[in-house]
Scaffold this motif. Structure first.
Motif, PDB file in Angstrom:
ATOM      1  N   HIS A  88       0.837  -1.264  -0.006  1.00  0.00           N
ATOM      2  CA  HIS A  88      -0.009   0.143  -0.052  1.00  0.00           C
ATOM      3  C   HIS A  88       0.874   1.329   0.255  1.00  0.00           C
ATOM      4  O   HIS A  88       1.842   1.385   0.745  1.00  0.00           O
ATOM      5  N   LEU A  89       0.350   2.264  -0.952  1.00  0.00           N
ATOM      6  CA  LEU A  89       1.229   3.382  -0.467  1.00  0.00           C
ATOM      7  C   LEU A  89       0.007   4.395  -0.441  1.00  0.00           C
ATOM      8  O   LEU A  89      -0.888   4.511  -1.127  1.00  0.00           O
ATOM      9  N   VAL A  90       0.536   5.421   0.711  1.00  0.00           N
ATOM     10  CA  VAL A  90      -0.474   6.404   1.156  1.00  0.00           C
ATOM     11  C   VAL A  90       0.228   7.512   0.913  1.00  0.00           C
ATOM     12  O   VAL A  90       1.234   8.014   1.151  1.00  0.00           O
ATOM     13  N   SER A  91      -0.508   8.558   0.396  1.00  0.00           N
ATOM     14  CA  SER A  91      -0.167  10.048   0.114  1.00  0.00           C
ATOM     15  C   SER A  91      -0.106  10.768   1.348  1.00  0.00           C
ATOM     16  O   SER A  91      -0.828  10.482   2.352  1.00  0.00           O
ATOM     17  N   THR A  92       0.728  11.669   1.492  1.00  0.00           N
ATOM     18  CA  THR A  92       0.904  12.203   2.528  1.00  0.00           C
ATOM     19  C   THR A  92       0.547  13.883   2.409  1.00  0.00           C
ATOM     20  O   THR A  92      -0.255  14.037   1.193  1.00  0.00           O
ATOM     21  N   ASN A  93       0.771  14.852   3.330  1.00  0.00           N
ATOM     22  CA  ASN A  93       0.296  16.221   3.199  1.00  0.00           C
ATOM     23  C   ASN A  93       0.935  17.024   2.182  1.00  0.00           C
ATOM     24  O   ASN A  93       0.766  18.160   1.969  1.00  0.00           O
ATOM     25  N   ASP A  94       2.277  16.347   1.676  1.00  0.00           N
ATOM     26  CA  ASP A  94       3.275  17.113   1.083  1.00  0.00           C
ATOM     27  C   ASP A  94       3.913  16.599  -0.166  1.00  0.00           C
ATOM     28  O   ASP A  94       5.025  16.719  -0.475  1.00  0.00           O
ATOM     29  N   SER A  95       2.874  15.826  -0.821  1.00  0.00           N
ATOM     30  CA  SER A  95       2.916  15.058  -2.178  1.00  0.00           C
ATOM     31  C   SER A  95       4.125  14.050  -2.011  1.00  0.00           C
ATOM     32  O   SER A  95       4.838  13.803  -3.026  1.00  0.00           O
ATOM     33  N   ALA A  96       4.307  13.420  -0.865  1.00  0.00           N
ATOM     34  CA  ALA A  96       5.255  12.490  -0.794  1.00  0.00           C
ATOM     35  C   ALA A  96       4.280  11.129  -0.514  1.00  0.00           C
ATOM     36  O   ALA A  96       2.975  11.196  -0.421  1.00  0.00           O
ATOM     37  N   TRP A  97       4.865   9.920  -0.041  1.00  0.00           N
ATOM     38  CA  TRP A  97       4.214   8.774  -0.224  1.00  0.00           C
ATOM     39  C   TRP A  97       4.811   8.072   1.178  1.00  0.00           C
ATOM     40  O   TRP A  97       5.955   8.022   1.418  1.00  0.00           O
ATOM     41  N   LEU A  98       3.985   7.277   1.733  1.00  0.00           N
ATOM     42  CA  LEU A  98       4.258   6.081   2.655  1.00  0.00           C
ATOM     43  C   LEU A  98       4.088   4.755   2.080  1.00  0.00           C
ATOM     44  O   LEU A  98       2.833   4.579   1.866  1.00  0.00           O
ATOM     45  N   MET A  99       4.952   3.720   2.020  1.00  0.00           N
ATOM     46  CA  MET A  99       4.792   2.672   1.694  1.00  0.00           C
ATOM     47  C   MET A  99       4.650   1.716   2.992  1.00  0.00           C
ATOM     48  O   MET A  99       5.438   1.559   3.664  1.00  0.00           O
ATOM     49  N   ILE A 151       4.177   7.819  -9.448  1.00  0.00           N
ATOM     50  CA  ILE A 151       5.046   8.108  -8.054  1.00  0.00           C
ATOM     51  C   ILE A 151       6.361   7.714  -8.390  1.00  0.00           C
ATOM     52  O   ILE A 151       6.773   6.752  -8.916  1.00  0.00           O
ATOM     53  N   ARG A 152       7.240   8.815  -7.866  1.00  0.00           N
ATOM     54  CA  ARG A 152       8.649   8.497  -8.161  1.00  0.00           C
ATOM     55  C   ARG A 152       9.198   7.760  -6.969  1.00  0.00           C
ATOM     56  O   ARG A 152       8.586   7.995  -5.767  1.00  0.00           O
ATOM     57  N   GLY A 153      10.167   7.001  -7.198  1.00  0.00           N
ATOM     58  CA  GLY A 153      10.869   6.283  -5.846  1.00  0.00           C
ATOM     59  C   GLY A 153      11.503   7.128  -4.932  1.00  0.00           C
ATOM     60  O   GLY A 153      11.224   6.792  -3.765  1.00  0.00           O
ATOM     61  N   GLU A 154      11.906   8.342  -5.270  1.00  0.00           N
ATOM     62  CA  GLU A 154      12.549   9.190  -4.263  1.00  0.00           C
ATOM     63  C   GLU A 154      11.265   9.820  -3.421  1.00  0.00           C
ATOM     64  O   GLU A 154      11.485  10.373  -2.582  1.00  0.00           O
ATOM     65  N   ASP A 155      10.064  10.034  -3.943  1.00  0.00           N
ATOM     66  CA  ASP A 155       9.004  10.580  -3.258  1.00  0.00           C
ATOM     67  C   ASP A 155       8.485   9.382  -2.117  1.00  0.00           C
ATOM     68  O   ASP A 155       7.358   9.779  -1.593  1.00  0.00           O
ATOM     69  N   ILE A 156       8.912   8.190  -2.389  1.00  0.00           N
ATOM     70  CA  ILE A 156       8.489   7.267  -0.890  1.00  0.00           C
ATOM     71  C   ILE A 156       9.228   7.699   0.082  1.00  0.00           C
ATOM     72  O   ILE A 156      10.621   7.471   0.265  1.00  0.00           O
ATOM     73  N   ARG A 157       8.872   8.631   1.125  1.00  0.00           N
ATOM     74  CA  ARG A 157       9.477   8.801   2.171  1.00  0.00           C
ATOM     75  C   ARG A 157       9.765   7.906   3.407  1.00  0.00           C
ATOM     76  O   ARG A 157      10.889   8.178   4.017  1.00  0.00           O
ATOM     77  N   ALA A 158       9.020   6.976   3.396  1.00  0.00           N
ATOM     78  CA  ALA A 158       9.485   5.709   4.340  1.00  0.00           C
ATOM     79  C   ALA A 158       8.756   4.432   3.829  1.00  0.00           C
ATOM     80  O   ALA A 158       7.591   4.516   3.345  1.00  0.00           O
ATOM     81  N   THR A 163       7.128  11.662  13.518  1.00  0.00           N
ATOM     82  CA  THR A 163       8.409  11.449  14.109  1.00  0.00           C
ATOM     83  C   THR A 163       9.258  10.546  13.057  1.00  0.00           C
ATOM     84  O   THR A 163      10.348  10.425  13.052  1.00  0.00           O
ATOM     85  N   MET A 164       8.694  10.122  11.999  1.00  0.00           N
ATOM     86  CA  MET A 164       9.424   9.183  10.754  1.00  0.00           C
ATOM     87  C   MET A 164       9.566  10.048   9.581  1.00  0.00           C
ATOM     88  O   MET A 164       9.632   9.536   8.233  1.00  0.00           O
ATOM     89  N   ASN A 165       9.708  11.265   9.806  1.00  0.00           N
ATOM     90  CA  ASN A 165       9.631  12.312   8.668  1.00  0.00           C
ATOM     91  C   ASN A 165       8.536  12.141   7.631  1.00  0.00           C
ATOM     92  O   ASN A 165       8.723  12.327   6.511  1.00  0.00           O
ATOM     93  N   MET A 166       7.183  11.800   8.133  1.00  0.00           N
ATOM     94  CA  MET A 166       6.276  11.744   7.523  1.00  0.00           C
ATOM     95  C   MET A 166       5.305  13.021   7.788  1.00  0.00           C
ATOM     96  O   MET A 166       4.935  13.324   8.902  1.00  0.00           O
ATOM     97  N   ASN A 167       4.834  13.592   6.873  1.00  0.00           N
ATOM     98  CA  ASN A 167       3.741  14.608   6.941  1.00  0.00           C
ATOM     99  C   ASN A 167       2.310  14.081   6.815  1.00  0.00           C
ATOM    100  O   ASN A 167       1.685  14.179   5.866  1.00  0.00           O
TER     101      ASN A 167
END
Length: 263
Positions: free
Chosen positions: A47-58, A79-86, A165-169
């Motif tokens: 699952h990839l979940v969108s964040t509040n700043d155009s990044a993604w949580l896998m 979705i760019r690989g570098e935009d998967i924040r964690a 705290t995991m650098n996820m907005n």
């Protein structure tokens, strides 16, 4: 290899298992402020979940042999690989944790997991599994024999931890449950609706709609209690995303786990 099939009934079940296991599927769930893309390779959902700043949580990363195909599907979804924040691994089994190293090696993605699975991840191999139905008994030898290499760097979660705290907005928590494995965690993303990612706490049905006990579980009574406690802790509008099949509504989960269920 799978066990020999000794009856027409078992053969039909095995065909259903193999058909489901070979399927590759992408689905999208649109919430009011959130998008969830689910990529299925074999039985396993990532699952990839969108964040509040155009990044993604896998959440979960599939098996090691599917990592390149998973990356291809993610890129095809825009979705760019570098935009998967964690990456949060719900537990240390190969079909959920096996692809994480690929993404960390290529994109430097931080990977989080429950501290109770540190041993499983270090050895890259599941502990003895407890099948709860025929399909699981047919698969058990294969699933216990698969090895994978975990990411070089893992960040372990041993208590409820805010995603921020995991650098996820992103508003939500990663909470240890220790129900499927010692290090199992559940990810709750707060919002309307609340999104609940349960890994192998339970699964969706092979056919139709509904929740079922996961294929492997060594303590179904404890599992049902953990599911009940989770259901009471989230709003009635919660949507559940298992590691296999789904998603499911709160009522689907409650209907099955009002009492312990064995397929």
């Amino acid at each position: 290899m799978l066990h020999a099939v000794k009856s027409p009934f078992r053969f039909l079940l095995l065909l259903a298992l193999l058909a489901s296991g070979c399927a590759t599927k992408r689905s999208t769930f649109q919430a009011s402020k959130r998008v969830v893309h689910t990529f299925r390779h074999g039985f396993a959902d990532t699952h990839l979940v969108s964040t509040n700043d155009s990044a993604w949580l896998m959440i979960d990363s599939g098996g090691p042999g599917d990592a390149a195909a998973l990356e291809h599907d993610i890129l095809a979804a825009g979705i760019r690989g570098e935009d998967i924040r964690a990456i949060v691994v719900t537990h240390g089994h190969w079909d959920h944790a096996g692809g994480a190293k690929y993404f960390q090696d290529k994109y430097g993605t931080p990977v989080f997991a429950g501290s109770g699975d540190e041993r499983i991840l270090a050895q890259g191999h599941a502990e003895p599994l407890c099948p709860v139905g025929l399909l699981a008994r047919l698969r058990r030898n294969d699933d216990e024999s698969i090895y994978f290499e975990a990411p070089r760097e893992l960040r372990f979660v041993s208590a409820p931890t805010e995603l921020s705290t995991m650098n996820m907005n992103l508003e939500g928590t990663v909470t240890p449950t220790s129900d499927h494995t010692d290090g199992s965690v559940v990810v709750v993303v707060r919002g309307t609706p609340t999104l609940v990612f349960v890994g192998d706490m339970f699964r969706g049905s092979l056919v139709g709609r509904g929740a079922s006990a996961h294929f492997y579980n060594c303590d179904l009574d404890r599992n049902a209690r953990v599911i009940g406690a989770l259901a009471r802790s989230v709003p009635d509008d919660a949507v559940y995303f298992p590691g296999h099949f789904g998603p499911l509504a709160q009522e689907d989960v409650a209907k099955t786990f009002a009492q312990t269920s064995v397929p």
